[in-house]
Write a protein that holds these residues in place. Structure first.
Motif, mmCIF file in Angstrom:
data_model
loop_
_atom_site.group_PDB
_atom_site.id
_atom_site.type_symbol
_atom_site.label_atom_id
_atom_site.label_comp_id
_atom_site.label_asym_id
_atom_site.label_seq_id
_atom_site.Cartn_x
_atom_site.Cartn_y
_atom_site.Cartn_z
ATOM 1 N N ALA A 62 0.857 -1.197 0.000
ATOM 2 C CA ALA A 62 0.000 0.000 0.000
ATOM 3 C C ALA A 62 0.889 1.241 0.000
ATOM 4 O O ALA A 62 1.426 1.656 1.027
ATOM 5 N N LYS A 64 0.484 4.326 -0.073
ATOM 6 C CA LYS A 64 0.171 5.482 0.771
ATOM 7 C C LYS A 64 0.948 5.488 2.083
ATOM 8 O O LYS A 64 1.167 6.524 2.664
ATOM 9 N N ASP A 83 -0.477 -1.297 -4.318
ATOM 10 C CA ASP A 83 -1.844 -0.820 -4.158
ATOM 11 C C ASP A 83 -1.770 0.702 -4.138
ATOM 12 O O ASP A 83 -1.115 1.280 -3.267
ATOM 13 N N SER A 106 -7.017 1.402 -5.815
ATOM 14 C CA SER A 106 -8.080 1.533 -4.813
ATOM 15 C C SER A 106 -8.481 2.995 -4.680
ATOM 16 O O SER A 106 -7.879 3.869 -5.305
ATOM 17 N N ILE A 166 -9.453 4.903 11.637
ATOM 18 C CA ILE A 166 -8.831 4.003 10.664
ATOM 19 C C ILE A 166 -9.612 2.699 10.523
ATOM 20 O O ILE A 166 -9.108 1.713 10.017
ATOM 21 N N HIS A 203 -11.261 -4.215 2.615
ATOM 22 C CA HIS A 203 -10.217 -3.712 3.518
ATOM 23 C C HIS A 203 -10.967 -3.157 4.707
ATOM 24 O O HIS A 203 -11.764 -2.232 4.545
ATOM 25 N N GLY A 205 -9.772 -2.142 7.931
ATOM 26 C CA GLY A 205 -9.203 -1.183 8.875
ATOM 27 C C GLY A 205 -7.715 -1.372 8.993
ATOM 28 O O GLY A 205 -7.127 -2.215 8.319
ATOM 29 N N GLN A 207 -3.984 -1.035 11.608
ATOM 30 C CA GLN A 207 -3.442 -1.278 12.957
ATOM 31 C C GLN A 207 -4.291 -2.329 13.691
ATOM 32 O O GLN A 207 -4.645 -2.172 14.852
ATOM 33 N N GLY A 242 -5.275 -4.483 3.525
ATOM 34 C CA GLY A 242 -4.134 -4.408 4.445
ATOM 35 C C GLY A 242 -4.630 -4.446 5.864
ATOM 36 O O GLY A 242 -5.689 -5.007 6.138
ATOM 37 N N GLY A 243 -3.891 -3.833 6.772
ATOM 38 C CA GLY A 243 -4.420 -3.650 8.115
ATOM 39 C C GLY A 243 -3.652 -4.271 9.258
ATOM 40 O O GLY A 243 -3.940 -3.970 10.419
ATOM 41 N N LEU A 244 -2.680 -5.127 8.984
ATOM 42 C CA LEU A 244 -1.960 -5.752 10.110
ATOM 43 C C LEU A 244 -1.213 -4.678 10.910
ATOM 44 O O LEU A 244 -0.490 -3.856 10.341
ATOM 45 N N GLU A 277 -2.865 -6.175 0.781
ATOM 46 C CA GLU A 277 -2.382 -4.805 0.563
ATOM 47 C C GLU A 277 -1.759 -4.242 1.831
ATOM 48 O O GLU A 277 -2.195 -3.191 2.341
ATOM 49 N N ARG A 280 1.429 -0.476 6.628
ATOM 50 C CA ARG A 280 2.105 -0.247 7.903
ATOM 51 C C ARG A 280 3.031 -1.401 8.307
ATOM 52 O O ARG A 280 4.143 -1.173 8.758
ATOM 53 N N TYR A 320 -4.186 11.410 15.697
ATOM 54 C CA TYR A 320 -4.835 10.223 16.291
ATOM 55 C C TYR A 320 -4.444 10.014 17.745
ATOM 56 O O TYR A 320 -4.718 8.945 18.287
ATOM 57 N N MET A 378 2.487 11.611 5.149
ATOM 58 C CA MET A 378 1.445 12.546 5.572
ATOM 59 C C MET A 378 2.016 13.909 5.953
ATOM 60 O O MET A 378 1.303 14.755 6.502
HETATM 61 N N1 LLP Z 1 -5.641 -0.987 1.403
HETATM 62 C C1 LLP Z 1 -6.544 0.006 1.518
HETATM 63 C C2 LLP Z 1 -7.691 0.043 0.626
HETATM 64 C C3 LLP Z 1 -6.368 0.994 2.507
HETATM 65 O O1 LLP Z 1 -7.265 1.964 2.627
HETATM 66 C C4 LLP Z 1 -5.236 0.942 3.365
HETATM 67 C C5 LLP Z 1 -5.018 1.955 4.391
HETATM 68 C C6 LLP Z 1 -4.313 -0.116 3.189
HETATM 69 C C7 LLP Z 1 -4.564 -1.066 2.207
HETATM 70 C C8 LLP Z 1 -3.109 -0.268 4.033
HETATM 71 O O2 LLP Z 1 -3.418 -0.491 5.370
HETATM 72 P P1 LLP Z 1 -2.272 -0.828 6.439
HETATM 73 O O3 LLP Z 1 -1.709 -2.197 6.114
HETATM 74 O O4 LLP Z 1 -1.234 0.215 6.327
HETATM 75 O O5 LLP Z 1 -3.000 -0.799 7.714
HETATM 76 N N2 LLP Z 1 -2.967 7.331 8.419
HETATM 77 C C9 LLP Z 1 -3.409 6.276 9.302
HETATM 78 C C10 LLP Z 1 -3.686 4.981 8.561
HETATM 79 C C11 LLP Z 1 -4.685 5.119 7.429
HETATM 80 C C12 LLP Z 1 -4.887 3.833 6.689
HETATM 81 C C13 LLP Z 1 -5.639 4.066 5.438
HETATM 82 N N3 LLP Z 1 -5.804 2.922 4.599
HETATM 83 C C14 LLP Z 1 -2.367 6.092 10.393
HETATM 84 O O6 LLP Z 1 -1.376 6.808 10.397
HETATM 85 O O7 LLP Z 1 -2.541 5.256 11.279
#
Ligand code: LLP
Length: 418
Positions: A62, A64, A83, A106, A166, A203, A205, A207, A242-244, A277, A280, A320, A378
């Protein structure tokens, strides 16, 4: 307790990331500076690829979470897909040397221009989040004489048990297509000459520290797939997002293989490719923000460490109330005080950490840990502050992967009135 960044260690009082003293990085590149560990990035990716070994499965990083092109390049070399959520991220992925065919797109608000850009580049799949988005993509593909590969991002209405900002898979947020609606949209897409159904996505959430929510979401997705299959609609892939979560403080996130265990058991024997995806969990604990104490200020009721990094560099604490461990780069024999570690930005919410026990003095360096994800990505220019430099360490080697922004560049696009 050990540091959440496993390649960070104290050697004779000095803090090292891999084999590089953080003091030397500040001397060479100034501060604030984001510093990443190549070994930690690779180890995080390897944990995912090992957990998925032997399965028809793929990791789409991901972008972002951290979109520096050197980091994208590193993941591309390890075999990751990507992603993305904007045309800008697509351009970055391509600049990093990856192929559009390894990209899933996405996001809830894709513009027509972004759709054209992504179709022309040949992305692997669009994750569609609403009916109007589907119709727009169909129209754009028709005008270009193409067929757009799609998956619907469905909303399984599962609680990820994480911070509400989130959480993204619950009914009352802006993401995804409701389950009841999905079936009708799949039927529509199946009949379209300009849409090609490729898969399904969700997806829920970020963390996440428990295994159940993603397994539950997977179970709900399987129910929907059964309904689709019954109508003769088959899918090539299932994208579970994603989300782990990671450790910031004292959280104990499951290892990737543990996290995926119950989910993979549910999907055993299926023919669709499983896609993930993660953001983090691949970069969060591979990076830190190096900052210098400008002033130690002893207020009437509190002690402040005023540092040269601020909420514009790392927004997570302000946004947050996120916790990031803060450790002095040099160990000192000073009386520790309980400090609020704050930045120079004119907002009371401009803090990196509150009530931290630190033995420090003016001019000391601090490392703000677990800052590899959603840190630099960010960052903003609030208060006309140039964004930090980014450096990647690899053993004893140090690579500058983004120069510090100059003030001139901050207003170069602005125009004086005639
Ligand atoms: N896929 C999609 C569609 C998503 O919206 C996101 C994160 C991910 C994958 C990746 O998720 P991860 O594996 O990183 O949890 N700025 C916030 C987190 C926002 C997450 C947005 N979407 C923070 O700093 O905690």
């Amino acid at each position: 307790m050990s540091f959440p960044i496993t390649t960070l260690a104290r050697r004779e009082g000095a803090l090292f990331l891999e084999d590089v003293a953080l003091e030397n990085i500040a001397a060479g590149f100034g501060s604030p500076t984001y510093v990443y560990s190549r070994a930690a990035l690779e180890a995080a990716y390897t944990a995912w690829s090992r957990a998925l070994q032997g399965k028809r499965a793929r990791v789409f990083y991901a972008v972002k979470a951290n979109s520096n092109i050197a980091i994208l390049q590193l993941f591309a070399r390890l075999g990751a897909g990507f992603d993305i959520v904007s045309g800008g991220e697509l351009a970055r992925v391509l600049a990093a040397g990856a192929s559009a065919s390894d990209v899933v797109f996405s996001g809830v608000g894709k513009s027509e221009g972004e759709m054209r850009q992504a179709l022309a580049a040949g992305v692997r799949c669009f994750n569609i989040e609403s009916e109007p988005e589907l119709l727009r993509l169909e129209a754009v593909a028709k005008r270009m004489g193409l067929r757009a590969p799609i998956a619907f991002r469905v909303n399984p209405d599962v609680d990820p048990k994480t911070h509400p900002y989130i959480s993204t898979g619950l009914k009352n947020n802006k993401f995804g297509v409701a389950f009841d609606e999905a079936l009708r949209l799949y039927r529509y897409a199946a009949a379209s000459a300009h849409l090609a159904i490729d898969g399904i996505a969700c997806h829920i959430g970020s963390q996440m520290l428990e295994r159940d929510p993603i397994a539950d979401a997977g179970g709900r997705v399987l129910e929907l797939i059964a309904q689709l299959n019954a109508e003769g609609i088959t899918l090539k892939h299932i994208d579970l997002g994603g989300g782990l979560g990671i450790r910031y403080r004292d959280e104990v996130p499951p290892a990737v293989s543990d996290y995926l265990g119950p989910l993979l058991a549910k999907f055993a024997g299926r023919s669709e490719e499983l896609c993930f995806e993660p953001g983090r969990s691949l970069v969060g604990n591979a990076g830190l923000l190096l900052t210098r104490v400008e002033y130690v200020k002893h207020g009437e009721s509190r002690h402040f460490a005023i540092v040269d990094a601020a909420m514009n560099d790392l927004a997570r604490p302000a946004l947050y109330e996120a916790y990031h461990e803060i450790v002095p780069v040099a160990a000192r024999e000073l009386t520790p005080h309980t400090y609020d570690v704050v930045g120079p930005v004119c907002e009371s919410g401009d803090f990196l950490g509150l009530e931290r026990e630190l033995a420090i003095q003016d001019g000391d360096l601090l490392a703000v840990l677990s800052a590899g994800a959603y840190g630099m990505a960010m960052a903003s220019n609030y208060n006309t502050r140039g964004r930090a430099a980014e450096v990647l360490v690899d053993g004893e080697a140090v690579h500058l992967i983004r120069e510090r922004e100059t003030v001139d560049s901050l207003f170069a696009a602005e125009k004086l009135l005639p």
